[in-house]
Design an enzyme around this catalytic site. Structure first.
Site, PDB file in Angstrom:
ATOM      1  N   ARG A 103     -18.478  -0.785  14.957  1.00  0.00           N
ATOM      2  CA  ARG A 103     -16.774  -1.131  15.523  1.00  0.00           C
ATOM      3  C   ARG A 103     -15.891   0.084  15.980  1.00  0.00           C
ATOM      4  O   ARG A 103     -14.997   0.648  15.257  1.00  0.00           O
ATOM      5  CB  ARG A 103     -16.338  -1.749  14.111  1.00  0.00           C
ATOM      6  CG  ARG A 103     -17.508  -2.110  13.444  1.00  0.00           C
ATOM      7  CD  ARG A 103     -16.135  -3.679  13.165  1.00  0.00           C
ATOM      8  NE  ARG A 103     -15.982  -4.746  13.373  1.00  0.00           N
ATOM      9  CZ  ARG A 103     -15.338  -5.638  13.943  1.00  0.00           C
ATOM     10  NH1 ARG A 103     -14.933  -5.853  12.173  1.00  0.00           N
ATOM     11  NH2 ARG A 103     -15.554  -6.228  14.369  1.00  0.00           N
ATOM     12  N   ARG A 123      -9.400 -12.766   2.939  1.00  0.00           N
ATOM     13  CA  ARG A 123      -9.470 -12.460   4.491  1.00  0.00           C
ATOM     14  C   ARG A 123      -9.077 -13.727   5.097  1.00  0.00           C
ATOM     15  O   ARG A 123      -8.815 -13.657   6.312  1.00  0.00           O
ATOM     16  CB  ARG A 123      -9.601 -11.378   4.524  1.00  0.00           C
ATOM     17  CG  ARG A 123      -9.466  -9.703   4.162  1.00  0.00           C
ATOM     18  CD  ARG A 123     -10.122  -9.080   4.029  1.00  0.00           C
ATOM     19  NE  ARG A 123     -10.193  -8.680   6.073  1.00  0.00           N
ATOM     20  CZ  ARG A 123     -11.309  -8.124   6.778  1.00  0.00           C
ATOM     21  NH1 ARG A 123     -12.284  -7.681   6.397  1.00  0.00           N
ATOM     22  NH2 ARG A 123     -11.134  -8.199   8.449  1.00  0.00           N
TER      23      ARG A 123
HETATM   24  N1  EPU Z   1     -18.083  -2.527  21.094  1.00  0.00           N
HETATM   25  C1  EPU Z   1     -17.569  -0.658  21.636  1.00  0.00           C
HETATM   26  N2  EPU Z   1     -17.012  -0.481  21.955  1.00  0.00           N
HETATM   27  C2  EPU Z   1     -15.275  -1.211  21.457  1.00  0.00           C
HETATM   28  C3  EPU Z   1     -16.013  -2.895  21.042  1.00  0.00           C
HETATM   29  C4  EPU Z   1     -16.231  -3.080  20.657  1.00  0.00           C
HETATM   30  O1  EPU Z   1     -19.447  -0.321  21.743  1.00  0.00           O
HETATM   31  O2  EPU Z   1     -14.611  -0.721  21.756  1.00  0.00           O
HETATM   32  C5  EPU Z   1     -19.049  -3.151  20.484  1.00  0.00           C
HETATM   33  C6  EPU Z   1     -19.221  -3.808  18.715  1.00  0.00           C
HETATM   34  O3  EPU Z   1     -19.623  -2.198  17.709  1.00  0.00           O
HETATM   35  C7  EPU Z   1     -20.344  -4.734  19.047  1.00  0.00           C
HETATM   36  C8  EPU Z   1     -19.859  -5.358  20.777  1.00  0.00           C
HETATM   37  O4  EPU Z   1     -19.221  -4.447  21.406  1.00  0.00           O
HETATM   38  O5  EPU Z   1     -21.244  -4.613  19.369  1.00  0.00           O
HETATM   39  C9  EPU Z   1     -19.406  -6.628  19.820  1.00  0.00           C
HETATM   40  O6  EPU Z   1     -18.269  -6.658  19.576  1.00  0.00           O
HETATM   41  P1  EPU Z   1     -16.974  -7.330  19.571  1.00  0.00           P
HETATM   42  O7  EPU Z   1     -16.033  -6.204  19.795  1.00  0.00           O
HETATM   43  O8  EPU Z   1     -16.629  -8.117  20.494  1.00  0.00           O
HETATM   44  O9  EPU Z   1     -16.305  -7.800  17.824  1.00  0.00           O
HETATM   45  P2  EPU Z   1     -14.660  -7.591  17.759  1.00  0.00           P
HETATM   46  O10 EPU Z   1     -13.227  -8.322  18.463  1.00  0.00           O
HETATM   47  O11 EPU Z   1     -14.491  -6.200  16.982  1.00  0.00           O
HETATM   48  C10 EPU Z   1     -14.648  -9.958  17.179  1.00  0.00           C
HETATM   49  C11 EPU Z   1     -13.801 -11.091  15.932  1.00  0.00           C
HETATM   50  C12 EPU Z   1     -15.114 -10.663  14.783  1.00  0.00           C
HETATM   51  C13 EPU Z   1     -16.711 -11.454  15.358  1.00  0.00           C
HETATM   52  C14 EPU Z   1     -16.895 -10.326  16.915  1.00  0.00           C
HETATM   53  C15 EPU Z   1     -17.968 -10.872  17.586  1.00  0.00           C
HETATM   54  C16 EPU Z   1     -11.889 -11.205  15.742  1.00  0.00           C
HETATM   55  C17 EPU Z   1     -10.607 -10.791  15.014  1.00  0.00           C
HETATM   56  N3  EPU Z   1     -12.614 -10.283  15.666  1.00  0.00           N
HETATM   57  O12 EPU Z   1     -15.167  -9.133  16.512  1.00  0.00           O
HETATM   58  O13 EPU Z   1     -14.851 -11.501  14.285  1.00  0.00           O
HETATM   59  O14 EPU Z   1     -17.717 -10.634  14.668  1.00  0.00           O
HETATM   60  O15 EPU Z   1     -15.898 -10.767  17.681  1.00  0.00           O
HETATM   61  O16 EPU Z   1     -18.098 -12.157  17.595  1.00  0.00           O
HETATM   62  O17 EPU Z   1     -11.819 -11.803  16.788  1.00  0.00           O
HETATM   63  C18 EPU Z   1     -14.748 -12.147  11.638  1.00  0.00           C
HETATM   64  O18 EPU Z   1     -14.073 -12.920  11.831  1.00  0.00           O
HETATM   65  O19 EPU Z   1     -15.568 -12.385  10.697  1.00  0.00           O
HETATM   66  C19 EPU Z   1     -15.337 -10.804  12.319  1.00  0.00           C
HETATM   67  C20 EPU Z   1     -15.972 -10.104  12.309  1.00  0.00           C
END
Ligand code: EPU
Length: 417
Positions: free
Chosen positions: A103, A398
């Site tokens: 993350r 959560r």
């Molecule tokens: N990633 C990067 N760099 C960044 C950000 C993301 O490499 O700066 C990568 C991540 O490591 C991952 C991919 O991009 O491999 C996609 O991740 P994304 O950023 O879309 O995830 P997120 O925004 O951190 C949200 C939800 C998650 C959900 C994911 C995927 C929220 C608060 N969280 O996370 O929800 O799994 O999108 O749909 O909106 C949950 O609700 O339990 C949860 C984990």
């Protein structure tokens, strides 16, 4: 620390209403920093992540996110862009949250740099936090925009949901036009853009891979219409899975049906029946489910947040299923506990698992590593023979509002100890 004690094997029956979407509510709360008056929030889920987000917001005026809270929830990163755009400076720890993979926040940092912000290298937490935290603690960042933020043309290397939301919110107060290419198209991005547009922002294309924001050059939004959290699509999907495994008859009310097409398609393959009645979904235990392969993908693909509960379903399907988690590298780490309950799952590599079913599950002591695996364990416990102690239930709290009370109302034998 509280546990859930579940006495499994009882068929559930009744109605359960889906609550407001966690992942829509979190960015909407963060966006209140873009407003000059008080924003009204309706239908917000009463869950721990929302409580933490509210606490964080109440302390954000001094250009700093609270270390202890911010390091616990990934959504703390959503506050950074709006705070930077509003105050010109923000100091925050690397966001924590579920242990489902690395993350990183590189995409956010790149985007803010493209808008003209100066991002520090990660700062030693001891120095950054006045000596109050340990050596191995999470680093801080400091971001400044002494000359204001300007619109930019930024392409996400990989689409990120919160990354898209974060940069989109920042762009609302930047000077001039921002184009965000290869943006995430998850429904939560569109919910946020629709809310901001109703209150004076100029965002086009949310819900597609190219979003264009005309920034206000620092002019804050004036609250006109409240944010009404839409139904949670992941909670909806989780209750569908619960019903297929454990319900005599379950009516799921207030569903985000159109946002679950990938799940519906996979359920057809598995041989499970859903019945629709307006915004309600009716579901009951399915005794003849077939194995199916799933691969998690960005929306509208199969959601990574349903992967763990769906794997529990696959333990009861006839044949060998392959689960391929493509989004996060640490999201199959609940498998060992399911195997201890009697499942037959082989981890091929960190991204792929083979599930052979059906296998009866038995009560054990288990502990979910994240929100979604936590709920998956609860579902497993409800179909298991005997008693299961589910630990680390803060993770479940959560994301799911008073889940024990809502399941008890369906006849589940579950106690919070
Ligand atoms: N990633 C990067 N760099 C960044 C950000 C993301 O490499 O700066 C990568 C991540 O490591 C991952 C991919 O991009 O491999 C996609 O991740 P994304 O950023 O879309 O995830 P997120 O925004 O951190 C949200 C939800 C998650 C959900 C994911 C995927 C929220 C608060 N969280 O996370 O929800 O799994 O999108 O749909 O909106 C949950 O609700 O339990 C949860 C984990």
């Amino acid at each position: 620390m509280a546990n859930f004690i579940v006495d499994g094997g009882k068929l559930l029956e009744g109605e359960i209403a889906v609550r407001g979407s966690k992942n829509s509510a979190l960015p909407a709360l963060a966006s209140s920093l873009l407003f000059k008056g008080k924003v009204e929030f309706l239908n917000m889920p009463e869950i721990e992540d929302i409580k933490r987000a509210r606490e964080l917001l109440s302390g954000v005026e001094n250009n700093k996110l609270d270390y202890e809270i911010a390091k616990k929830i990934r959504a703390s990163i959503l506050m950074v862009g709006p705070a930077l755009a509003r105050f010109g400076k923000i100091f925050f720890p690397h966001p924590g949250g579920c242990s489902i993979g690395a993350r990183p926040i590189d995409l956010f940092l790149e985007g803010w740099r493209a808008m003209g912000a100066e991002v520090s290298s990660p700062l030693n937490p001891i120095v950054a936090n006045g000596g109050r935290v340990g050596v191995n603690s999470i680093p801080f960042y400091e971001i400044k925009a002494p000359h204001g933020l300007r619109g930019c043309d930024y392409t996400f290397r990989t689409p990120s949901v919160t990354g898209t939301e974060g940069l989109m919110m920042t762009a609302v107060l930047a000077q001039g036009k921002t184009i965000l290419r290869n943006s995430a198209i998850e429904p939560e991005v569109k919910h946020l853009a629709d809310f901001l547009n109703k209150n004076g922002a100029d965002i086009r294309g949310a819900g597609t891979h190219e979003i264009v924001v005309e920034g206000s050059g620092g002019g804050l939004l004036s609250p006109r219409l409240p944010f009404v959290a839409p139904p949670d699509r992941i909670e909806t999907g989780s209750f569908i899975i619960l019903g297929l495994l454990a319900a005599k008859k379950l009516r799921i009310k207030n569903c985000a049906r159109e946002e679950l097409s990938a799940l519906s398609a996979v359920l057809k393959d598995i041989g499970a029946d859903l019945e629709f009645d307006g915004n309600d979904i009716l579901v009951k235990k399915s005794d003849a489910m077939r194995a199916v392969n799933i691969k998690t993908k960005e929306y509208p693909g199969f959601p990574t947040d349903l992967q763990a509960p769906f794997s529990v379903l696959l333990t009861q399907a006839e044949g060998v299923s392959m689960v391929h988690e493509t989004i996060f590298e640490g999201r199959l780490n609940y498998i060992e506990d399911l195997n201890r309950m009697g499942a037959k799952i082989t981890l091929c590599d960190p991204h792929r698992a083979l599930i052979t079913g059906p296998t009866p599950l038995h009560g054990r002591s288990i502990e979910g590593p994240d929100i979604r695996a936590g709920l998956a364990f609860l579902i497993a416990a409800l179909i298991a023979k005997g008693e299961t102690a589910v630990g680390n239930i803060y993770q479940i709290d959560r994301g799911y509002e008073r889940i024990d009370d809502r399941l008890s109302a369906l006849g589940a034998r579950i106690k919070r100890i």
